[in-house]
Design a protein around this motif. Structure first.
Motif, PDB file in Angstrom:
ATOM      1  N   THR A   8       1.551   5.817 -10.239  1.00  0.00           N
ATOM      2  CA  THR A   8       1.228   6.850 -11.228  1.00  0.00           C
ATOM      3  C   THR A   8       2.482   7.535 -11.763  1.00  0.00           C
ATOM      4  O   THR A   8       2.465   8.083 -12.857  1.00  0.00           O
ATOM      5  CB  THR A   8       0.293   7.921 -10.625  1.00  0.00           C
ATOM      6  N   LEU A   9       3.575   7.491 -11.002  1.00  0.00           N
ATOM      7  CA  LEU A   9       4.830   8.072 -11.461  1.00  0.00           C
ATOM      8  C   LEU A   9       5.509   7.215 -12.531  1.00  0.00           C
ATOM      9  O   LEU A   9       6.358   7.699 -13.278  1.00  0.00           O
ATOM     10  CB  LEU A   9       5.797   8.262 -10.282  1.00  0.00           C
ATOM     11  N   PHE A  10       5.136   5.940 -12.584  1.00  0.00           N
ATOM     12  CA  PHE A  10       5.719   4.991 -13.535  1.00  0.00           C
ATOM     13  C   PHE A  10       4.610   4.225 -14.251  1.00  0.00           C
ATOM     14  O   PHE A  10       4.468   3.014 -14.078  1.00  0.00           O
ATOM     15  CB  PHE A  10       6.649   4.010 -12.808  1.00  0.00           C
ATOM     16  N   PRO A  11       3.801   4.918 -15.065  1.00  0.00           N
ATOM     17  CA  PRO A  11       2.645   4.267 -15.672  1.00  0.00           C
ATOM     18  C   PRO A  11       2.997   3.133 -16.637  1.00  0.00           C
ATOM     19  O   PRO A  11       2.182   2.232 -16.850  1.00  0.00           O
ATOM     20  CB  PRO A  11       1.937   5.407 -16.413  1.00  0.00           C
ATOM     21  N   ASP A  12       4.197   3.160 -17.180  1.00  0.00           N
ATOM     22  CA  ASP A  12       4.588   2.124 -18.132  1.00  0.00           C
ATOM     23  C   ASP A  12       5.249   0.912 -17.461  1.00  0.00           C
ATOM     24  O   ASP A  12       5.704   0.003 -18.131  1.00  0.00           O
ATOM     25  CB  ASP A  12       5.548   2.717 -19.179  1.00  0.00           C
ATOM     26  N   ARG A  13       5.278   0.898 -16.137  1.00  0.00           N
ATOM     27  CA  ARG A  13       5.925  -0.198 -15.415  1.00  0.00           C
ATOM     28  C   ARG A  13       4.967  -0.843 -14.418  1.00  0.00           C
ATOM     29  O   ARG A  13       4.067  -0.200 -13.914  1.00  0.00           O
ATOM     30  CB  ARG A  13       7.128   0.324 -14.638  1.00  0.00           C
ATOM     31  N   LYS A  14       5.212  -2.102 -14.155  1.00  0.00           N
ATOM     32  CA  LYS A  14       4.449  -2.813 -13.128  1.00  0.00           C
ATOM     33  C   LYS A  14       5.227  -2.643 -11.820  1.00  0.00           C
ATOM     34  O   LYS A  14       6.195  -3.351 -11.561  1.00  0.00           O
ATOM     35  CB  LYS A  14       4.333  -4.287 -13.504  1.00  0.00           C
TER      36      LYS A  14
ATOM     37  N   SER B 244       0.818  -1.216   0.000  1.00  0.00           N
ATOM     38  CA  SER B 244       0.000   0.000   0.000  1.00  0.00           C
ATOM     39  C   SER B 244       0.854   1.270   0.000  1.00  0.00           C
ATOM     40  O   SER B 244       0.422   2.320  -0.472  1.00  0.00           O
ATOM     41  CB  SER B 244      -0.973   0.010   1.177  1.00  0.00           C
ATOM     42  N   ILE B 245       2.070   1.178   0.507  1.00  0.00           N
ATOM     43  CA  ILE B 245       2.988   2.322   0.466  1.00  0.00           C
ATOM     44  C   ILE B 245       3.429   2.582  -0.975  1.00  0.00           C
ATOM     45  O   ILE B 245       3.599   3.730  -1.396  1.00  0.00           O
ATOM     46  CB  ILE B 245       4.219   2.067   1.370  1.00  0.00           C
ATOM     47  N   ILE B 246       3.578   1.525  -1.731  1.00  0.00           N
ATOM     48  CA  ILE B 246       4.046   1.648  -3.115  1.00  0.00           C
ATOM     49  C   ILE B 246       2.920   2.021  -4.073  1.00  0.00           C
ATOM     50  O   ILE B 246       3.151   2.672  -5.090  1.00  0.00           O
ATOM     51  CB  ILE B 246       4.736   0.342  -3.541  1.00  0.00           C
ATOM     52  N   GLU B 247       1.706   1.667  -3.730  1.00  0.00           N
ATOM     53  CA  GLU B 247       0.545   1.912  -4.600  1.00  0.00           C
ATOM     54  C   GLU B 247       0.465   3.343  -5.146  1.00  0.00           C
ATOM     55  O   GLU B 247       0.314   3.531  -6.355  1.00  0.00           O
ATOM     56  CB  GLU B 247      -0.744   1.527  -3.862  1.00  0.00           C
ATOM     57  N   PRO B 248       0.580   4.388  -4.322  1.00  0.00           N
ATOM     58  CA  PRO B 248       0.472   5.760  -4.850  1.00  0.00           C
ATOM     59  C   PRO B 248       1.614   6.130  -5.813  1.00  0.00           C
ATOM     60  O   PRO B 248       1.471   7.056  -6.608  1.00  0.00           O
ATOM     61  CB  PRO B 248       0.534   6.653  -3.608  1.00  0.00           C
ATOM     62  N   LEU B 249       2.714   5.404  -5.747  1.00  0.00           N
ATOM     63  CA  LEU B 249       3.857   5.706  -6.612  1.00  0.00           C
ATOM     64  C   LEU B 249       3.684   5.170  -8.034  1.00  0.00           C
ATOM     65  O   LEU B 249       4.425   5.550  -8.931  1.00  0.00           O
ATOM     66  CB  LEU B 249       5.137   5.140  -5.999  1.00  0.00           C
TER      67      LEU B 249
END
Length: 159
Positions: free
Chosen positions: A94-100, A87-92
């Motif tokens: 959007t900064l890397f839309p082309d990556r999982k 859940s800490i990583i979830e908001p991030l």
């Protein structure tokens, strides 16, 4: 986050960390063995030591809402779970839309970086990652297709 990025820890390893596993004086962190990974002692970067010290001495003390030796707490003051790390990583994301983006892909990226960019030798990376078998670490080696093509053409030219 820094334990994911600089030490390449798994979510489970982070949730299992205890206060005694951090040695700020020597700048190391002890990672316990699991069913799939070996135990190891990793170096902390200088830029991690001060924030970790402040977290342990001040922030964690204020957050603590139960009797636990676990290092990382969630916002409710209890030991963080694997889902909590996700859940800490979830908001991030959007900064890397082309990556999982998730803890596993961050770890994979760190291991690839050690092998392919920093050029650490396979045995060192195996130890850093905690892999029990060299074959697990070898999977992260990126093949330079152009270099391979050049070698093939040099030794087995098509005439």
């Amino acid at each position: 986050m820094s334990l994911l990025i600089y030490q390449g820890l798994t979510s489970e390893e982070i949730t299992n960390l205890e206060l005694k596993d951090i040695d700020l004086e020597n700048g190391t962190i002890y990672i316990k063995a699991s069913n799939t990974l070996n135990r190891r002692t990793l170096e902390l970067l200088n830029k991690q030591i001060l924030p970790l010290s402040k977290y342990i001495e001040e922030v964690r003390q204020k957050m603590l809402r139960c009797n636990t030796d676990k290092l990382i707490l969630n916002k409710l003051g209890k030991p963080i779970s694997v889902d909590g790390i996700h859940s800490i990583i979830e908001p991030l994301k959007t900064l890397f839309p082309d990556r999982k983006l998730n803890p596993q892909t961050i770890r994979m990226s760190v291991i690839c970086n050690w092998l392919n960019e920093k050029k650490y030798d396979l045995v060192k990376v195996q130890e850093l990652a905690g892999h029990k078998w060299p074959g697990t670490t070898e999977k992260y080696i990126r093949v330079d297709v152009n270099a391979e093509r050049e070698l093939i053409n040099r030794y087995f030219p098509l005439i």
